[in-house]
Scaffold this motif. Structure first.
Motif, PDB file in Angstrom:
ATOM      1  N   CYS A  51       0.847  -1.196   0.000  1.00  0.00           N
ATOM      2  CA  CYS A  51       0.000   0.000   0.000  1.00  0.00           C
ATOM      3  C   CYS A  51       0.880   1.243   0.000  1.00  0.00           C
ATOM      4  O   CYS A  51       2.063   1.184   0.318  1.00  0.00           O
ATOM      5  CB  CYS A  51      -0.969  -0.003   1.177  1.00  0.00           C
ATOM      6  SG  CYS A  51      -0.197   0.008   2.801  1.00  0.00           S
ATOM      7  N   TYR A  53       0.988   5.172   1.476  1.00  0.00           N
ATOM      8  CA  TYR A  53       0.387   6.026   2.504  1.00  0.00           C
ATOM      9  C   TYR A  53       0.822   7.472   2.312  1.00  0.00           C
ATOM     10  O   TYR A  53       1.894   7.752   1.789  1.00  0.00           O
ATOM     11  CB  TYR A  53       0.754   5.549   3.919  1.00  0.00           C
ATOM     12  CG  TYR A  53       2.234   5.590   4.218  1.00  0.00           C
ATOM     13  CD1 TYR A  53       2.834   6.738   4.722  1.00  0.00           C
ATOM     14  CD2 TYR A  53       3.039   4.477   3.994  1.00  0.00           C
ATOM     15  CE1 TYR A  53       4.197   6.783   4.988  1.00  0.00           C
ATOM     16  CE2 TYR A  53       4.402   4.509   4.254  1.00  0.00           C
ATOM     17  CZ  TYR A  53       4.974   5.663   4.755  1.00  0.00           C
ATOM     18  OH  TYR A  53       6.313   5.703   5.005  1.00  0.00           O
ATOM     19  N   TYR A  55       0.561  11.158   4.667  1.00  0.00           N
ATOM     20  CA  TYR A  55       0.174  11.916   5.852  1.00  0.00           C
ATOM     21  C   TYR A  55      -0.244  13.328   5.429  1.00  0.00           C
ATOM     22  O   TYR A  55       0.200  13.806   4.376  1.00  0.00           O
ATOM     23  CB  TYR A  55       1.340  12.009   6.842  1.00  0.00           C
ATOM     24  CG  TYR A  55       1.618  10.732   7.582  1.00  0.00           C
ATOM     25  CD1 TYR A  55       0.875  10.395   8.709  1.00  0.00           C
ATOM     26  CD2 TYR A  55       2.625   9.865   7.169  1.00  0.00           C
ATOM     27  CE1 TYR A  55       1.130   9.216   9.402  1.00  0.00           C
ATOM     28  CE2 TYR A  55       2.882   8.689   7.857  1.00  0.00           C
ATOM     29  CZ  TYR A  55       2.132   8.375   8.970  1.00  0.00           C
ATOM     30  OH  TYR A  55       2.372   7.213   9.653  1.00  0.00           O
ATOM     31  N   GLU A  60       5.068  10.655   2.609  1.00  0.00           N
ATOM     32  CA  GLU A  60       4.433   9.500   1.995  1.00  0.00           C
ATOM     33  C   GLU A  60       5.438   8.393   1.752  1.00  0.00           C
ATOM     34  O   GLU A  60       6.650   8.606   1.818  1.00  0.00           O
ATOM     35  CB  GLU A  60       3.733   9.893   0.702  1.00  0.00           C
ATOM     36  CG  GLU A  60       4.643  10.434  -0.380  1.00  0.00           C
ATOM     37  CD  GLU A  60       3.857  10.861  -1.604  1.00  0.00           C
ATOM     38  OE1 GLU A  60       3.345   9.973  -2.318  1.00  0.00           O
ATOM     39  OE2 GLU A  60       3.766  12.077  -1.834  1.00  0.00           O
ATOM     40  N   GLU A  80      -1.197  -1.023  12.546  1.00  0.00           N
ATOM     41  CA  GLU A  80      -1.429   0.406  12.361  1.00  0.00           C
ATOM     42  C   GLU A  80      -1.267   1.152  13.673  1.00  0.00           C
ATOM     43  O   GLU A  80      -0.844   2.297  13.705  1.00  0.00           O
ATOM     44  CB  GLU A  80      -2.810   0.669  11.739  1.00  0.00           C
ATOM     45  CG  GLU A  80      -4.004   0.563  12.675  1.00  0.00           C
ATOM     46  CD  GLU A  80      -4.433  -0.852  13.022  1.00  0.00           C
ATOM     47  OE1 GLU A  80      -5.491  -0.982  13.672  1.00  0.00           O
ATOM     48  OE2 GLU A  80      -3.754  -1.835  12.675  1.00  0.00           O
ATOM     49  N   THR A 126      -6.544  -0.995   7.036  1.00  0.00           N
ATOM     50  CA  THR A 126      -5.687  -0.594   5.924  1.00  0.00           C
ATOM     51  C   THR A 126      -6.465  -0.569   4.620  1.00  0.00           C
ATOM     52  O   THR A 126      -6.380   0.394   3.853  1.00  0.00           O
ATOM     53  CB  THR A 126      -4.476  -1.543   5.815  1.00  0.00           C
ATOM     54  OG1 THR A 126      -3.750  -1.515   7.041  1.00  0.00           O
ATOM     55  CG2 THR A 126      -3.567  -1.152   4.670  1.00  0.00           C
ATOM     56  N   GLY A 130      -7.362   3.902   5.860  1.00  0.00           N
ATOM     57  CA  GLY A 130      -6.762   4.636   6.968  1.00  0.00           C
ATOM     58  C   GLY A 130      -7.734   5.603   7.617  1.00  0.00           C
ATOM     59  O   GLY A 130      -8.926   5.338   7.698  1.00  0.00           O
ATOM     60  N   MET A 134      -3.899   9.609   8.176  1.00  0.00           N
ATOM     61  CA  MET A 134      -3.092   8.957   7.159  1.00  0.00           C
ATOM     62  C   MET A 134      -4.043   8.369   6.107  1.00  0.00           C
ATOM     63  O   MET A 134      -4.969   7.642   6.451  1.00  0.00           O
ATOM     64  CB  MET A 134      -2.232   7.838   7.747  1.00  0.00           C
ATOM     65  CG  MET A 134      -1.467   7.077   6.701  1.00  0.00           C
ATOM     66  SD  MET A 134      -0.336   5.730   7.226  1.00  0.00           S
ATOM     67  CE  MET A 134      -0.797   5.261   8.835  1.00  0.00           C
ATOM     68  N   THR A 135      -3.818   8.674   4.862  1.00  0.00           N
ATOM     69  CA  THR A 135      -4.602   8.095   3.772  1.00  0.00           C
ATOM     70  C   THR A 135      -3.808   6.940   3.181  1.00  0.00           C
ATOM     71  O   THR A 135      -2.615   7.074   2.909  1.00  0.00           O
ATOM     72  CB  THR A 135      -4.872   9.156   2.681  1.00  0.00           C
ATOM     73  OG1 THR A 135      -5.508  10.272   3.291  1.00  0.00           O
ATOM     74  CG2 THR A 135      -5.730   8.589   1.590  1.00  0.00           C
ATOM     75  N   ILE A 136      -4.479   5.810   3.001  1.00  0.00           N
ATOM     76  CA  ILE A 136      -3.825   4.618   2.477  1.00  0.00           C
ATOM     77  C   ILE A 136      -4.525   4.144   1.212  1.00  0.00           C
ATOM     78  O   ILE A 136      -5.759   4.071   1.178  1.00  0.00           O
ATOM     79  CB  ILE A 136      -3.834   3.483   3.518  1.00  0.00           C
ATOM     80  CG1 ILE A 136      -3.085   3.914   4.774  1.00  0.00           C
ATOM     81  CG2 ILE A 136      -3.255   2.202   2.946  1.00  0.00           C
ATOM     82  CD1 ILE A 136      -3.178   2.928   5.916  1.00  0.00           C
TER      83      ILE A 136
END
Length: 140
Positions: A51, A53, A55, A60, A80, A126, A130, A134-136
């Motif tokens: 994955c 990620y 922030y 990233e 996580e 995940t 997220g 945090m984007t996952i």
């Protein structure tokens, strides 16, 4: 972080002590079952899936969806957040934690069904992308 492309089987053969190696082999089976993905080496970590990620700060990178590292003192399982699993961890058995790391000295001493639940919930978090912290995006 990127997959290193090494041979997982050969890596596991070099894990010491023997108890840690047996635990690593069992964790490969468990994480394969939970994730539906095959193991890949990420340096000295055994990862399942991948994955990306990001922030809010713009930091990233890439990481496995689920992962563990067999270390001499304990096996490290990456989550996580250990806080997200506080109730389950209270039922797990002997372990220690860091912010996002679960340290287990022996799978024989813990409740593997509780660990399976923790891994399943971590994977779901995940795969859901997220949080606002945090984007996952799952890529593999």
């Amino acid at each position: 972080m990127r997959p290193s492309g090494g041979d997982v089987g050969a890596f596991l053969l070099d894990v010491t002590p023997a108890r840690r190696r047996a635990d690593a082999e069992a964790l490969v089976d468990l994480m394969r079952e939970v994730s539906g993905r095959e193991p890949v080496l990420w340096g000295t970590m055994v990862g399942f899936g991948a994955c990306h990620y990001v922030y809010p700060t713009g930091t990233e990178g890439d990481m496995p969806v689920l992962a563990f590292a067999p270390r001499r003192q304990a096996t490290t399982i990456y989550l996580e957040s250990t806080d997200a699993h506080a109730e389950a961890l209270s039922r797990l058995g002997p372990h220690t934690t860091g912010r996002g790391c679960l340290y287990i000295k022996s799978l024989e001493d813990i409740d593997v069904d509780v660990l399976r639940d923790i891994l399943t919930r971590s994977l779901a978090w995940t795969e859901a992308g997220g949080t606002d912290q945090m984007t996952i995006t799952v890529t593999g």
